[in-house]
Design an enzyme around this catalytic site. Structure first.
Site, PDB file in Angstrom:
ATOM      1  CB  VAL A 184      -0.917  -0.105   1.271  1.00  0.00           C
ATOM      2  CG1 VAL A 184      -1.076   1.592   1.173  1.00  0.00           C
ATOM      3  CG2 VAL A 184      -1.935  -1.496   0.916  1.00  0.00           C
ATOM      4  CB  CYS A 185       2.231   3.631  -2.641  1.00  0.00           C
ATOM      5  SG  CYS A 185       2.602   5.336  -2.434  1.00  0.00           S
TER       6      CYS A 185
END
Length: 167
Positions: free
Chosen positions: A89-90
């Site tokens: 996840v960014c």
């Protein structure tokens, strides 16, 4: 000492989430003997393409939590501009605290020690509802989102179906 403090804080947050569940996700430990590795189940937010999906992810907390953010990785396949193809996840609040060396994010948008598992999960659920295709982790998903929304929707629908079968 810092490790002991972070473990206490994480136990407190887990106890609180179990006592007062937050709509949209559930959380627990991957292994009861390791407070630093959590598994979360995110329910696809209503009125989004992800609605009806059950997306499993892992949170890995550093020993110096809450000074540093956890890493988050989806285990369930998910097609989203801000989630790398490998599931990482960014999202701004999971980036190390301080100024962004590229000048894209303000320090206030990045990790702050006041964040909890609850605030992280609310941010991730919000990200599912409102992708940021300006700064994608998955360039192909961002391209679909921008240039061929019909294909984007089809790929997301496939992930939702697959997530329902895996539960």
């Amino acid at each position: 000492m810092a490790e002991h403090q972070s473990a206490l804080l994480l136990r407190k947050q887990l106890t609180e989430l179990n006592k007062n569940p937050v709509e949209g996700f559930s959380a627990g430990l991957i292994d009861d003997n390791d407070i630093y590795k959590w598994e979360v189940l995110i329910i696809g937010p209503p009125d989004t393409l992800y609605e009806g999906g059950f997306f499993k992810a892992h949170l890995f907390f550093p020993k110096d939590y809450p000074l540093k953010p956890p890493k988050m990785k989806f285990i369930t396949d998910i097609w989203h501009p801000n989630i790398e193809k490998n599931g990482d996840v960014c999202i701004s609040i999971l980036h190390d605290p301080g100024d962004d060396k590229y000048g894209y994010e303000k320090a206030s948008e990045r990790w702050l020690p006041v964040h909890t598992v609850e605030t992280i999960m609310i941010s991730v659920i919000s990200m599912l509802a409102d992708p940021n295709d300006e700064s994608p982790a998955n360039v192909d998903a961002a391209k679909d989102f921008r240039e061929n929304y019909k294909i984007f929707k089809r790929k997301v629908a496939s992930c939702v179906r697959k997530s329902q079968e895996e539960v």
